[in-house]
Design a protein around this motif. Structure first.
Motif, PDB file in Angstrom:
ATOM      1  N   ALA A  53      41.032   7.457  55.700  1.00 51.81           N
ATOM      2  CA  ALA A  53      41.208   8.136  54.412  1.00 51.81           C
ATOM      3  C   ALA A  53      40.582   7.367  53.265  1.00 51.81           C
ATOM      4  N   LEU A  54      40.339   6.076  53.442  1.00 50.84           N
ATOM      5  CA  LEU A  54      39.646   5.307  52.413  1.00 50.84           C
ATOM      6  C   LEU A  54      38.142   5.313  52.619  1.00 50.84           C
ATOM      7  N   ASN A  55      37.699   6.073  53.611  1.00 48.97           N
ATOM      8  CA  ASN A  55      36.275   6.150  53.928  1.00 48.97           C
ATOM      9  C   ASN A  55      35.877   7.613  54.126  1.00 48.97           C
ATOM     10  N   LEU A  56      36.186   8.426  53.128  1.00 50.97           N
ATOM     11  CA  LEU A  56      35.798   9.837  53.138  1.00 50.97           C
ATOM     12  C   LEU A  56      34.564  10.036  52.272  1.00 50.97           C
ATOM     13  N   ASP A  57      33.855  11.141  52.491  1.00 49.90           N
ATOM     14  CA  ASP A  57      32.696  11.411  51.635  1.00 49.90           C
ATOM     15  C   ASP A  57      33.154  12.032  50.314  1.00 49.90           C
ATOM     16  N   ILE A  58      32.214  12.361  49.461  1.00 50.45           N
ATOM     17  CA  ILE A  58      32.535  12.809  48.112  1.00 50.45           C
ATOM     18  C   ILE A  58      33.275  14.145  48.106  1.00 50.45           C
ATOM     19  N   GLY A  60      35.634  14.717  50.336  1.00 48.25           N
ATOM     20  CA  GLY A  60      36.918  14.442  50.955  1.00 48.25           C
ATOM     21  C   GLY A  60      36.937  14.708  52.438  1.00 48.25           C
ATOM     22  N   GLU A  61      35.759  14.727  53.073  1.00 51.37           N
ATOM     23  CA  GLU A  61      35.644  14.992  54.507  1.00 51.37           C
ATOM     24  C   GLU A  61      35.481  13.681  55.287  1.00 51.37           C
TER      25      GLU A  61
END
Length: 448
Positions: A53-58, A60-61
């Motif tokens: 969850a701290l490594n999602l794209d812009i 939120g995926e």
């Protein structure tokens, strides 16, 4: 780290919900809404959500090829409160509180993919040398009417007019949104964000607010992160948008996050101060470190596709890698003033950065210069845009590649964070290429 006190909640019984939130790689808050009656459990035991969850794209995926997702079973991290404790959220209608958190492994080790831990690691390296950075940031942002597909300055609540011009240092421009800025300063006071001077800037509906310097670099980044969240939320309450997007208007300057920093020794003396205007050898080593790392760290300072529209010549943002005394056309400026306040101003980062990563990159680069005792080139004079200088990357893909391959970045950031950042930005680059310009602007306007 001791758990924050619950006293704040006890003295604010009107607060019925809290948000427990951490900062992801893009600077976006990720977390949970929790009824305040269960806040004590979050404070004492922490909370859990996937490390991914701290490594999602812009958007939120999930990152498609991230080892944090399916390869490791999308396992949880343990998120514990930072020392910030509870702060109010004045932009929401219902009384609410925010509890900033950061991520650890089950055994108590910091999670290397957490941007706040990256900055904490850099701060620890300074402490190990008996040094303490003192940091202040300047945050530029735009007030925007985005109710139509054409972005424009909001109508002034005072005059009912739309001022379609940039107004540098205009008191009238500030007064046109007096109620917004009055509430913003009141909210900063409530959130204990040290907001100082506000000015109007060179962009259309653009403003800048300075945050007061502090010798706690994590606190400086916390303040910047919370300030961005507050400004965007409060603007929506006033019926318009606030955006830290690097370049919303093609024909006007973009927004930056300039950072000023000096370094104190164990006796509290500024190691950049030689009693005169030139500064010490330590100042020059730090400048050299910043310049040496600038090309490879551009992805941190310009993390999005739109970021590169700002880094063009003669647009009040640096495009060449150089330094100077009292010169705003360069990437690294040494401001004039009292020798005791001798400091570096790092001018590359856009307003769209993650403050934790940006300060980690700046301070980490300066420390490598101090450690290696390297010397910078001669300071430039005059218009740096007109000089033949090494260039900051102008393409997103080039910046991603440089960041990934850099040995210098490995001295500043953990391998996991470098890998996560590269995977994230490559995925974003792929999907941004499928969108129209208005669609790209729409996603960046609110998220960064």
């Amino acid at each position: 780290m001791p758990a924050p006190s619950l006293d704040w909640l006890r003295t604010h019984p009107e607060v019925r919900t809290i948000r427990a939130a951490a900062c992801d790689l893009n600077g976006v808050p990720r977390g949970k809404r929790v009824p305040s009656r269960y806040a004590e459990k979050v404070v004492t035991e922490g909370t859990r959500f996937p490390m991914s969850a701290l490594n999602l794209d812009i958007w939120g995926e999930d990152i498609d090829d991230s080892p944090l997702v399916f390869e490791t079973g999308d396992r949880d991290g343990v998120l514990r409160p930072t020392d910030r404790g509870f702060v109010p959220m004045p932009w929401l209608e219902a009384p609410s509180a925010l509890l900033p958190i950061w991520m650890y492994h089950e055994d108590g080790r910091p999670f290397d993919g957490d941007p706040r831990h990256a900055l904490a690691s850099v701060a620890q390296r300074y402490r190990a040398r008996g040094l303490t950075p003192v940091v202040a940031v300047e945050l530029e942002f735009f007030l925007i009417d985005d109710s139509t597909r054409t972005l424009q300055v909001p109508v002034s609540p005072r005059s009912g007019k739309r001022r379609k011009a940039a107004e540098i240092l205009s008191i009238r421009a500030l007064d046109a949104f007096d109620q917004f800025f009055t509430e913003l300063y009141e909210a900063c006071e409530a959130m204990d964000i040290p907001a100082d001077t506000a000015i109007s800037e060179a962009g259309l509906g653009q403003f800048e607010i300075n945050l007061v310097h502090t010798d706690n670099v994590l606190r400086a980044a916390d303040d910047a992160w919370l300030f961005k969240w507050l400004v965007k939320g409060l603007a929506r309450r006033h019926g318009f948008a606030a955006s830290f997007m690097a370049k919303p208007y093609e024909d006007y300057s973009g927004s930056g996050m300039h950072a000023h920093f000096s370094v104190l020794d164990a006796a509290g003396q500024n190691i950049f101060d030689d009693g005169g205007a030139r500064g010490t050898a330590a100042l020059h080593h730090a400048i050299a470190g910043c310049l040496r790392a600038m090309h490879d760290s551009t992805l941190i300072f310009a993390p999005h596709l739109n970021s590169y529209d700002r880094l063009v010549p003669e647009a009040h943002a640096p495009s060449g890698i150089s330094w100077a005394y009292e010169n705003r056309t360069v990437a690294i400026r040494v401001p004039a003033g009292a020798p005791a306040a001798r400091r570096i101003e790092h001018r590359v980062a856009g307003g769209d950065v993650n403050p934790y990563l940006a300060l980690a990159a700046m301070l980490g680069a300066a420390l490598t210069g101090i450690e290696d005792e390297i010397a910078p080139p001669e300071p430039v004079t005059g218009n740096a845009y007109a000089l033949d200088l090494p260039r900051i990357p102008t393409e997103w893909g080039d910046a991603i590649d440089a960041f990934e391959k850099s040995d210098l970045m490995k001295r500043i950031f953990p391998d996991m964070l470098i890998r996560n950042m590269v995977l994230t930005k490559r995925q974003e680059k792929l999907y941004m290429g499928e969108l129209t310009q208005p669609e790209q602007t729409e996603i960046y306007l609110d998220t960064v």
